[in-house]
Design a protein around this motif. Structure first.
Motif, PDB file in Angstrom:
ATOM      1  N   GLN A 234      26.485  10.644 -64.009  1.00  0.00           N
ATOM      2  CA  GLN A 234      26.739  11.953 -64.644  1.00  0.00           C
ATOM      3  C   GLN A 234      25.414  12.713 -64.858  1.00  0.00           C
ATOM      4  OE1 GLN A 234      28.971  10.563 -68.009  1.00  0.00           O
ATOM      5  NE2 GLN A 234      30.954  11.091 -67.059  1.00  0.00           N
ATOM      6  N   ALA A 235      24.393  11.969 -65.154  1.00  0.00           N
ATOM      7  CA  ALA A 235      23.077  12.609 -65.325  1.00  0.00           C
ATOM      8  C   ALA A 235      22.612  13.217 -64.008  1.00  0.00           C
ATOM      9  CB  ALA A 235      22.067  11.563 -65.809  1.00  0.00           C
ATOM     10  N   ARG A 238      24.599  16.346 -63.430  1.00  0.00           N
ATOM     11  CA  ARG A 238      24.107  17.473 -64.231  1.00  0.00           C
ATOM     12  C   ARG A 238      22.810  18.042 -63.637  1.00  0.00           C
ATOM     13  NH1 ARG A 238      26.189  14.404 -68.545  1.00  0.00           N
ATOM     14  NH2 ARG A 238      24.195  13.345 -68.883  1.00  0.00           N
ATOM     15  N   GLN A 239      21.988  17.194 -63.104  1.00  0.00           N
ATOM     16  CA  GLN A 239      20.741  17.641 -62.470  1.00  0.00           C
ATOM     17  C   GLN A 239      21.063  18.532 -61.267  1.00  0.00           C
ATOM     18  OE1 GLN A 239      17.605  17.420 -63.388  1.00  0.00           O
ATOM     19  NE2 GLN A 239      16.903  18.459 -61.519  1.00  0.00           N
ATOM     20  N   ALA A 241      23.759  20.253 -60.939  1.00  0.00           N
ATOM     21  CA  ALA A 241      24.297  21.504 -61.476  1.00  0.00           C
ATOM     22  C   ALA A 241      23.159  22.448 -61.885  1.00  0.00           C
ATOM     23  CB  ALA A 241      25.203  21.214 -62.658  1.00  0.00           C
ATOM     24  N   ARG A 242      22.145  21.846 -62.492  1.00  0.00           N
ATOM     25  CA  ARG A 242      21.004  22.678 -62.903  1.00  0.00           C
ATOM     26  C   ARG A 242      20.314  23.300 -61.684  1.00  0.00           C
ATOM     27  NH1 ARG A 242      20.430  18.953 -67.163  1.00  0.00           N
ATOM     28  NH2 ARG A 242      19.032  17.608 -65.957  1.00  0.00           N
ATOM     29  N   THR A 256      30.933  20.365 -60.588  1.00  0.00           N
ATOM     30  CA  THR A 256      30.847  19.385 -61.677  1.00  0.00           C
ATOM     31  C   THR A 256      32.191  18.665 -61.864  1.00  0.00           C
ATOM     32  OG1 THR A 256      29.240  20.814 -62.751  1.00  0.00           O
ATOM     33  CG2 THR A 256      30.226  19.072 -64.102  1.00  0.00           C
ATOM     34  N   GLU A 260      32.878  14.658 -61.303  1.00  0.00           N
ATOM     35  CA  GLU A 260      33.374  13.786 -62.375  1.00  0.00           C
ATOM     36  C   GLU A 260      34.698  13.140 -61.977  1.00  0.00           C
ATOM     37  OE1 GLU A 260      33.376  15.896 -66.063  1.00  0.00           O
ATOM     38  OE2 GLU A 260      31.200  15.703 -66.288  1.00  0.00           O
TER      39      GLU A 260
END
Lengths: 437, 247
Positions: A234-235, A238-239, A241-242, A256, A260
């Motif tokens: 998940q980390a 998120r990276q 996504a950033r 995202t 997931e």
């Protein structure tokens, strides 16, 4: 007057001790046959008891163009939803999603004295062959998890205690070889299950016992991502996504959500068991399914063969060869015993000849004794084998057919040995009974 | 010994009257340098009820003659007629059957079958001849009573004394009411009293059953008990003498 009976009666100890020796030899031969049949049954029971004629598995695996040998011999993974499409093929009575995987729990049932003896015996016999630590007493219980959709094929066939799975979650039916008992709570992975029923002889080709659970439980147990891995993944998501925020911010929610969903998805199966309608053409249905380029299909016989001819192949060949050698040795030993027994009687045979006994009288006496030894030896040996079967760590199954085969083989050997021996003994000159002068 | 007459066998015209008729019987063992002529032209007649002793030094051919007469050895030359039947001329008879039904053998050693009881040993020749049931059992019981071994009937040979074993052996030899009894040194292992008892028994049987008895022996103690003595020497019958029981 039955001379054979009277000879056996008089030489009771000699005759019965020899027959006991023959029995023990026969017991070993029948046991080896029983071990071979046990391996074969272990390799076929799970497939046969499922009642499926076709097994659909993942096609592309280690052997492109051939298909994986799933689900028991090689890894196979399919989306669960495929079974819906297979269910509607004409001729298919039922398509059931199956999950199957080897697992273990960290405790073994307490070893019996016999198991301890076998372990010590194995240690003594292999201490010069293995490195230290290789033969450590096992402390994990290996088993095969089979997940099935309750109400469809693939579940436990014979419940010997308790009941089948009724609740949607957290109930299991275990083979009695696991050592579990009805009502016991067992922790498997992150979940605790209650043993609601026991079954018998449901093992894989490795002789590991089967634990049945519902398809959902099996999927959760086997395919759910490790929470630590999930957090790590998940980390990473998120990276991503950033990074995406700078170029395509509108895609972030979709990407995202997809990521997931992928990480949480457990809706996989290892195979689809397909039961056909009576009279359906299995070959045509298999060809139909193969049109999906990502699926491979095997018949139940091919599935059994994969297991037999897989890791069990060489041990089966070796055991069969060993059995042949033992049969040969047993035949030779019985033949030699009968031969020497007969030659011990040459003086008596000479007396009988001098008294005018026909050759048939002598042949009948020796043949009856030999057949008695062969038949009693085989029956006692087979009886001992049947009594000892439950104490073997793997399944040993001798059938009445095996015993009948041994009876025939030993009768032939006994008859051949006695004919050879009598032919030799009949060369005795009846004059040898008389003194010289 | 009381022997007063030499009786060489005369030519026989009617062989049916004899239990044994042998003419020019010869037996040769081996060939070439190892050739041994064990019997040379034996002429012999024995009537039913005759009781003869065959004596002679070792190697004189006594046992060879007994084996020829017992049909367990085939002569090289000569003619043999037993009970009126030509043995080696014309259609050969079933020799095993003749041994089974018409002959009784008594050996130096009792040669009982060790795994049969005394009763079963006596029953054996009857069983081999196909005589079964009450008839066979009665015959065996009679013989066991006759030889005073009925009480030991259930014993195995190794549980019997030497004399008892020999009596069982004689009972066995007589079980089928044989016409010819051939005995090879049956008293060799017995003391004088027992030896004489055995021979008297055989003589009585011979008279009662009209059986021809030929007894091979070295034992001169027995001469007083027999009808005739045949002396053998170097494969030939050197003499055949009647015994004078009064002498």
């Amino acid at each position: 007057m039955n001379l054979a009976f009277r000879d056996v009666r008089y030489h009771g100890f000699k005759f019965f001790s020899s027959t006991l020796g023959v029995s023990l030899l026969i017991m070993v031969v029948v046991t080896i046959g029983g071990i071979i049949r046990g391996v074969i049954l272990d390799s076929s029971t799970l497939i046969e008891k499922t009642g499926a004629q076709l097994w659909v598995v993942q096609k592309t695996g280690a052997h492109p163009g051939v298909g994986t040998f799933g689900p028991f011999v090689e890894i196979s993974r399919l989306p669960e939803s495929i079974y819906h499409a297979i269910s509607v093929i004409p001729g298919v009575a039922e398509a059931s999603p199956i999950v199957a995987a080897w697992e273990h729990v960290p405790q073994m049932p307490p070893p019996t004295r016999l198991m301890k003896f076998m372990y010590v015996n194995a240690l003594l016999n292999t201490r010069s062959m293995v490195k230290p630590g290789w033969m450590a007493m096992p402390h994990v219980q290996r088993f095969i998890v089979v997940g099935y959709e309750p109400g469809r094929i693939g579940g436990p066939p014979d419940i010997i205690a308790g009941r089948g799975i009724e609740a949607s979650h957290y109930e299991i039916v275990a083979d009695n070889k696991t050592g579990f008992h009805v009502g016991q709570r067992v922790r498997l992975g992150n979940f605790e299950y209650r043993v609601v029923g026991l079954t018998r002889h449901m093992v894989g080709f490795t002789a590991d016992p089967v634990i049945y659970m519902s398809l959902r439980d099996a999927q959760n147990y086997l395919f759910q991502t490790d929470p630590n891995l999930l957090r790590s993944e998940q980390a990473v998501a998120r990276q991503h996504a950033r990074e995406l925020a700078a170029t395509s911010p509108r895609l972030i929610p979709t990407v995202t959500a997809n990521e997931e969903a992928r990480l949480a998805n457990t809706l996989y199966v290892n195979a689809i068991a397909v039961k056909l309608r009576p009279g359906a053409n299995a070959r045509a249905i298999a060809a139909h399914i193969r049109r999906w380029e990502h699926l491979a299909v095997y018949t139940d016989a091919q599935e059994v063969n994969m297991q037999l001819m897989g890791s069990n192949r060489l041990i089966l060949f070796q055991l069969a060869l060993f059995r042949d050698i033992l049969v040969l040795i047993a035949g030779l030993v019985i033949g030699i015993i009968i031969y020497t027994f007969t030659l011990d009687k040459v003086h008596e045979i000479a007396i009988l000849k001098l008294l005018g006994a026909r050759g048939g009288v002598v042949y009948r006496m020796i043949l009856q004794e030999a057949l008695f030894m062969g038949v009693v030896g085989t029956l006692v040996g087979s009886g001992l084998e049947l009594l000892s079967e439950p104490y073997f760590p793997r399944r040993v199954v001798a059938t009445s057919g095996d015993i009948a085969q041994m009876l025939i083989a030993m009768s032939v050997v006994a008859a051949a040995a006695s004919i050879l021996a009598v032919r030799r003994a009949m060369r005795i000159d009846p004059r040898s009974v008389l003194s010289t002068g | 010994m009381s022997a007063n007459q030499s009786t060489a066998a005369a030519p026989i015209d009617t062989p049916e009257g004899f239990a044994i008729l042998a003419e020019g019987l010869g037996k040769v063992y081996g060939q070439g340098a190892s050739r041994v002529e064990a019997l040379k032209g034996i002429d012999l007649t024995v009537r039913p009820g005759d009781f003869l002793i065959i004596m002679g030094p070792s190697g004189s051919g006594k046992t060879t003659l007994l084996t020829l007469l017992g049909l367990v050895n085939e002569p090289t030359t000569g003619r043999l007629v037993l009970g009126g039947r030509e043995i080696y001329g014309g259609v050969p008879p079933d020799l095993a059957r003749m041994r089974r039904e018409e002959m009784g053998f008594i050996f130096q050693a009792p040669n009982l079958i060790p795994f049969l009881t005394a009763r079963e040993n006596v029953l054996l020749p009857l069983s081999l001849a196909g005589v079964r049931g009450e008839e066979a059992q009665n015959r065996v019981s009679q013989l066991l009573e006759y030889f005073e071994i009925a009480e030991r009937a259930a014993q195995y040979p190794n549980q019997l004394s030497g004399g008892e074993q020999q009596r069982v052996a004689i009972a066995r030899a007589l079980a089928n009411n044989p016409r010819i009894i051939l005995a090879d040194e049956p008293t060799a292992s017995l003391d004088t009293d027992r030896a004489l008892a055995v021979v008297r028994l055989l003589r009585r049987i011979s008279r009662e059953n009209a059986a021809a008895v030929l007894l091979v022996t070295h034992d001169h103690r027995l001469l007083t008990e027999v009808d005739e003595v045949i002396e053998m020497e170097d494969g030939r019958i050197a003499s055949r003498k009647k015994v004078d029981p009064e002498a």
